[in-house]
Enzyme design. Structure first.
Site, PDB file in Angstrom:
ATOM      1  N   TYR B  37       0.831  -1.203   0.000  1.00  0.00           N
ATOM      2  CA  TYR B  37       0.000   0.000   0.000  1.00  0.00           C
ATOM      3  C   TYR B  37       0.860   1.245   0.000  1.00  0.00           C
ATOM      4  O   TYR B  37       1.893   1.314   0.668  1.00  0.00           O
ATOM      5  CB  TYR B  37      -0.886   0.037   1.248  1.00  0.00           C
ATOM      6  CG  TYR B  37      -1.952  -1.021   1.268  1.00  0.00           C
ATOM      7  CD1 TYR B  37      -2.934  -1.057   0.283  1.00  0.00           C
ATOM      8  CD2 TYR B  37      -1.982  -1.974   2.271  1.00  0.00           C
ATOM      9  CE1 TYR B  37      -3.927  -2.021   0.314  1.00  0.00           C
ATOM     10  CE2 TYR B  37      -2.973  -2.939   2.315  1.00  0.00           C
ATOM     11  CZ  TYR B  37      -3.944  -2.961   1.331  1.00  0.00           C
ATOM     12  OH  TYR B  37      -4.923  -3.903   1.362  1.00  0.00           O
ATOM     13  N   HIS B 193     -12.006   2.774   6.348  1.00  0.00           N
ATOM     14  CA  HIS B 193     -10.724   2.144   6.032  1.00  0.00           C
ATOM     15  C   HIS B 193     -10.169   1.343   7.204  1.00  0.00           C
ATOM     16  O   HIS B 193      -9.096   0.748   7.090  1.00  0.00           O
ATOM     17  CB  HIS B 193      -9.692   3.190   5.601  1.00  0.00           C
ATOM     18  CG  HIS B 193      -9.924   3.709   4.217  1.00  0.00           C
ATOM     19  ND1 HIS B 193     -10.316   4.998   3.963  1.00  0.00           N
ATOM     20  CD2 HIS B 193      -9.842   3.109   3.010  1.00  0.00           C
ATOM     21  CE1 HIS B 193     -10.462   5.161   2.655  1.00  0.00           C
ATOM     22  NE2 HIS B 193     -10.179   4.039   2.052  1.00  0.00           N
ATOM     23  N   ARG B 223      -6.577   6.664  -8.597  1.00  0.00           N
ATOM     24  CA  ARG B 223      -5.630   5.638  -8.191  1.00  0.00           C
ATOM     25  C   ARG B 223      -6.189   4.299  -8.640  1.00  0.00           C
ATOM     26  O   ARG B 223      -7.375   4.192  -8.978  1.00  0.00           O
ATOM     27  CB  ARG B 223      -5.414   5.627  -6.668  1.00  0.00           C
ATOM     28  CG  ARG B 223      -6.621   5.150  -5.877  1.00  0.00           C
ATOM     29  CD  ARG B 223      -6.343   5.158  -4.387  1.00  0.00           C
ATOM     30  NE  ARG B 223      -5.523   4.033  -3.967  1.00  0.00           N
ATOM     31  CZ  ARG B 223      -6.003   2.933  -3.382  1.00  0.00           C
ATOM     32  NH1 ARG B 223      -7.291   2.816  -3.140  1.00  0.00           N
ATOM     33  NH2 ARG B 223      -5.192   1.958  -3.019  1.00  0.00           N
ATOM     34  N   ASN B 225      -6.765   0.260  -7.534  1.00  0.00           N
ATOM     35  CA  ASN B 225      -6.743  -0.709  -6.458  1.00  0.00           C
ATOM     36  C   ASN B 225      -7.032  -2.065  -7.110  1.00  0.00           C
ATOM     37  O   ASN B 225      -7.457  -2.126  -8.261  1.00  0.00           O
ATOM     38  CB  ASN B 225      -7.806  -0.363  -5.416  1.00  0.00           C
ATOM     39  CG  ASN B 225      -7.581  -1.116  -4.121  1.00  0.00           C
ATOM     40  OD1 ASN B 225      -6.512  -1.715  -3.901  1.00  0.00           O
ATOM     41  ND2 ASN B 225      -8.583  -1.117  -3.259  1.00  0.00           N
ATOM     42  N   GLU B 265      -9.751  -1.847  -9.795  1.00  0.00           N
ATOM     43  CA  GLU B 265     -10.648  -0.698  -9.630  1.00  0.00           C
ATOM     44  C   GLU B 265      -9.918   0.568 -10.031  1.00  0.00           C
ATOM     45  O   GLU B 265      -8.870   0.888  -9.471  1.00  0.00           O
ATOM     46  CB  GLU B 265     -11.080  -0.570  -8.171  1.00  0.00           C
ATOM     47  CG  GLU B 265     -11.989  -1.699  -7.706  1.00  0.00           C
ATOM     48  CD  GLU B 265     -12.312  -1.626  -6.215  1.00  0.00           C
ATOM     49  OE1 GLU B 265     -13.189  -2.380  -5.785  1.00  0.00           O
ATOM     50  OE2 GLU B 265     -11.680  -0.816  -5.496  1.00  0.00           O
ATOM     51  N   TYR B 316      -6.673 -10.560   3.620  1.00  0.00           N
ATOM     52  CA  TYR B 316      -7.657  -9.482   3.539  1.00  0.00           C
ATOM     53  C   TYR B 316      -8.412  -9.539   2.212  1.00  0.00           C
ATOM     54  O   TYR B 316      -9.612  -9.305   2.145  1.00  0.00           O
ATOM     55  CB  TYR B 316      -6.947  -8.134   3.695  1.00  0.00           C
ATOM     56  CG  TYR B 316      -7.852  -6.948   3.526  1.00  0.00           C
ATOM     57  CD1 TYR B 316      -8.891  -6.697   4.426  1.00  0.00           C
ATOM     58  CD2 TYR B 316      -7.680  -6.058   2.464  1.00  0.00           C
ATOM     59  CE1 TYR B 316      -9.721  -5.598   4.274  1.00  0.00           C
ATOM     60  CE2 TYR B 316      -8.509  -4.962   2.301  1.00  0.00           C
ATOM     61  CZ  TYR B 316      -9.527  -4.730   3.206  1.00  0.00           C
ATOM     62  OH  TYR B 316     -10.346  -3.655   3.052  1.00  0.00           O
ATOM     63  N   LYS B 317      -7.698  -9.855   1.149  1.00  0.00           N
ATOM     64  CA  LYS B 317      -8.321  -9.913  -0.172  1.00  0.00           C
ATOM     65  C   LYS B 317      -9.015 -11.263  -0.424  1.00  0.00           C
ATOM     66  O   LYS B 317      -9.637 -11.442  -1.476  1.00  0.00           O
ATOM     67  CB  LYS B 317      -7.271  -9.635  -1.257  1.00  0.00           C
ATOM     68  CG  LYS B 317      -6.763  -8.175  -1.246  1.00  0.00           C
ATOM     69  CD  LYS B 317      -5.668  -7.944  -2.250  1.00  0.00           C
ATOM     70  CE  LYS B 317      -5.041  -6.554  -2.135  1.00  0.00           C
ATOM     71  NZ  LYS B 317      -5.919  -5.443  -2.549  1.00  0.00           N
TER      72      LYS B 317
END
Lengths: 317, 345
Positions: B37, B193, B223, B225, B265, B316-317
């Site tokens: 990140y 977040h 950005r 993602n 995204e 997390y993903k």
């Protein structure tokens, strides 16, 4: 950063020291919509140097055929307000930033108390249009020195009806913050724009009465102060510049061709904040953004309004 | 790029695929072999013709099918559109932004004519025509974002700016990567977040918030993602987890290249003029690993990114099939260095 090219369509002498300028797009297009309380930054070429001053938009956000700003001729001007008063004529072309808003009305406020001192009335002129349109409850309290200084009071009566109250100092009329705030219902927000002592007194009164910090709003733009010249090394760009006594540090950086970020140019938004790597003297903080701890620490500076009493400074830019 | 809209589905029989042209313009998100990140926000400026950032908003071959998929999701769950009452100005701002961008950049497909506040919008691909009074909600069949959100690809979250923070107070969300609008509506930037691992600890969000609070009118930012999705499914919402969650375990070494999709995204943020809010657009692009491997450079890059991905991010993903993906991709990776950049061969 995006800019708009405008020209002056109309100038009105509102009071002895205040002029209103009406700005239109050079190509006759509509200017962007904006929200009440927004300001623009006007670039002016003064003796070959670019000065940039922020001014609140005081025209209706609903009518963007033109933008109106009001400029008070400052007694201790570095040149900006005097230039606007003496050099700008109808037809003069200017470059301005897109509107930005650091003084927006909280949409969750049940009632809004608006307090202006002198030329601090300008951001409220556009906010009132929004409040009227949304049907939000508000009171406008406007204090000024003497009857002839009451710029836009007729227009305010027209816009606000019984919701506007005037306080004329020369006639002994005083706006008592404690009395005003003490009688407000829960959920009220207060907004103040005016001279620093007035803003400080209002904020102190609201705090003393236990108002939540999030309900106390003020807009204070500082102007950069003149001072002794000093040298600044830009560590990233690897150049060294001299900040002369009559330019701000940001203006000197820009004059050297470095594209530094900014938004309000009044020490309010923090956009131009830069890290100080070295300073062999004292930073003279003049902003309303950094915390007292950050100011004492001396590792950050807002070059739009602050400078230093030093010989050499190194910044991370 | 001439626009031909494909007939395809994002559920049940999953007939979605990318044409060769769509593969070539895919917004591949990995310029380097490692991913972590960062505040990877850049000005949303126009790039070369044909790319997904040629215009303010990207309309592509999936437009009609994606809008149809949105309608299915919204019909089953009307709460995918939520608006707090103070967001009406922001909704009109967003409607204006979307209609102007689409009609300016795709004039053959969309038109907007204005006579003062009397506006006329036409959407040829969806066969819609609407006359309305800008600013008067009673002249539209539904609230402004609910109306236009169905006619544009991607999810839209409208943020209110107050108290030095941004609040997600209105949105239409039908293609989210496993987050719930019903849960997040009204939350501040820091709150929504909160679940992201590692980034909070490194201060990424504090820096990003400070940057976004000063987002300027006329200077949008963007950005990328990413995550991964099994089958080309737009609606990977927590509400419908029973529909798509089990599909994760259908991945086998034989079907991984076809079933597993990289989900990118393109996130754009616009300052809204009248409301002083912000529009946050989250545009989802899907590509199967097989399609991605059309360009071995991409396959090689993503192999390295996934192989060394921090375990907290993989968890997390939700990439429980990651090892199979890495094995499948390994045949494209000869170990030779790759230059920096996201471009295909």
């Amino acid at each position: 950063m995006s800019y708009l090219n405008v020209k002056v369509a109309e100038i009105e002498q509102v009071t002895e020291v205040v002029k209103r300028f009406s700005l239109v797009d050079v190509n006759g297009e509509k200017l962007p919509s904006f929200s009440g309380g927004s300001h623009i930054v006007v670039a002016m070429d003064i003796n070959g140097r670019t000065h940039r001053n922020p001014y609140s938009l005081m025209s209706s956000p609903e009518k963007t055929d033109s933008y109106n700003i009001a400029v008070r001729k400052q007694e201790y001007s570095r040149g900006g307000s005097v230039f606007m008063h003496e050099q700008i004529t109808v037809g003069t072309e200017l470059q301005i930033t897109y509107p930005a808003n650091l003084f927006s009305i909280s949409k969750l406020g049940r009632k809004n108390i608006l307090i202006a001192g002198g030329i601090g009335i300008t951001p409220f002129m556009s906010q009132i249009v929004d409040l009227n349109r949304l049907g939000t409850e508000y009171e406008m309290h406007y204090a000024y020195r003497s009857p002839e200084h009451g710029a836009f009071s007729d227009q305010l009566i027209e816009m606000c009806g019984e919701q506007v109250h005037f306080y004329i100092e020369s006639e002994g009329q005083k706006l008592d913050f404690m009395t005003l705030l003490a009688k407000q219902p829960l959920g009220t927000h207060v907004y103040v724009c005016g001279p620093e002592p007035m803003v400080d007194a209002l904020v102190a009164a609201a705090r003393e009465l236990g108002w939540p910090e999030k309900h106390i709003h003020n807009e204070q733009f500082s102007a950069p102060q003149a001072g002794a010249p000093f040298k600044v090394k830009l560590a990233v760009s690897d150049i060294e510049i001299e900040v002369p006594s009559e330019l701000s540090m940001l203006e000197a950086i820009e004059a050297a061709g470095v594209d530094a970020p900014y938004l309000c140019r009044g020490g309010a938004c923090g956009q131009c904040e830069v890290e100080v790597l070295q300073c062999d003297g004292q930073i003279m903080h003049n902003d309303h953004y950094l915390t007292d701890a950050e100011k004492n620490n001396g590792k950050k500076i807002l070059p739009c309004v602050s400078r230093a009493n030093c010989q050499n400074m190194v910044i991370k830019l | 790029m001439s626009l031909t809209f494909k007939k395809e589905t994002f559920r049940d029989d999953y007939t979605f695929y990318n044409s060769p042209a769509a593969i070539k313009r895919f917004p591949f998100p990995f310029p380097e072999d490692e991913y972590m990140y960062s505040v990877n926000i850049e000005p949303h400026v126009k790039t070369q013709p044909g790319s997904v950032t040629e215009f303010l908003l990207d309309i592509d071959e999936h437009y009609v099918a994606e809008c149809a998929d949105k309608e299915i999701t919204l019909a089953a769950d009307p709460e995918r559109f939520l608006a707090l009452p103070h967001m009406m100005d922001a909704q009109w701002d967003a409607l204006e932004l979307i209609m102007e961008a689409m009609s300016n950049d795709y004039p053959d497909q969309f038109t907007l004519t204005k006579d003062g506040s009397n506006w006329h919008w036409t959407n040829k691909p969806l066969g819609l025509s609407q006359k309305f009074v800008f600013g008067d909600p009673s002249t539209l069949p539904m609230e402004p974002l609910n109306y236009i959100g169905r006619q544009v690809q991607g999810d839209w979250v409208l943020l209110d700016q107050r108290d030095n923070n941004l609040f997600a107070d209105c949105a239409m969300v039908t293609s989210q990567a496993d987050w719930s609008l019903a849960i997040d509506v009204g939350m501040s930037f820091n709150e929504w977040h909160g679940p992201v691992p590692l980034a909070n600890e490194t201060g990424v969000f504090d820096r990003a918030l400070k940057y976004l609070l000063n987002l300027q009118l006329g200077s949008p930012v963007r950005r990328l993602n990413w995550t991964m999705t099994v089958n080309p499914r737009m609606d990977t919402s927590p509400e419908n987890y029973p529909l798509w969650g089990p599909e994760k375990v259908t991945v086998t070494p034989e079907n991984v290249g076809e079933k597993v999709h990289l989900r990118v995204e393109l996130q754009t943020l616009f300052r809204l003029p009248r409301s002083n809010g912000q529009a946050f657009s989250i545009r989802c692009y899907l590509i199967s690993l097989e399609e991605l491997a059309t360009y071995p450079r991409w396959a090689k890059r993503i192999h390295r990114v996934l192989k060394d991905l921090h375990p907290a991010l993989a968890e997390y993903k939700g990439l429980i099939y990651k090892d199979m993906v890495v094995d499948w991709l390994s045949k494209y990776d000869d170990g030779a260095p790759l230059d920096t950049g996201t471009h295909p061969e």
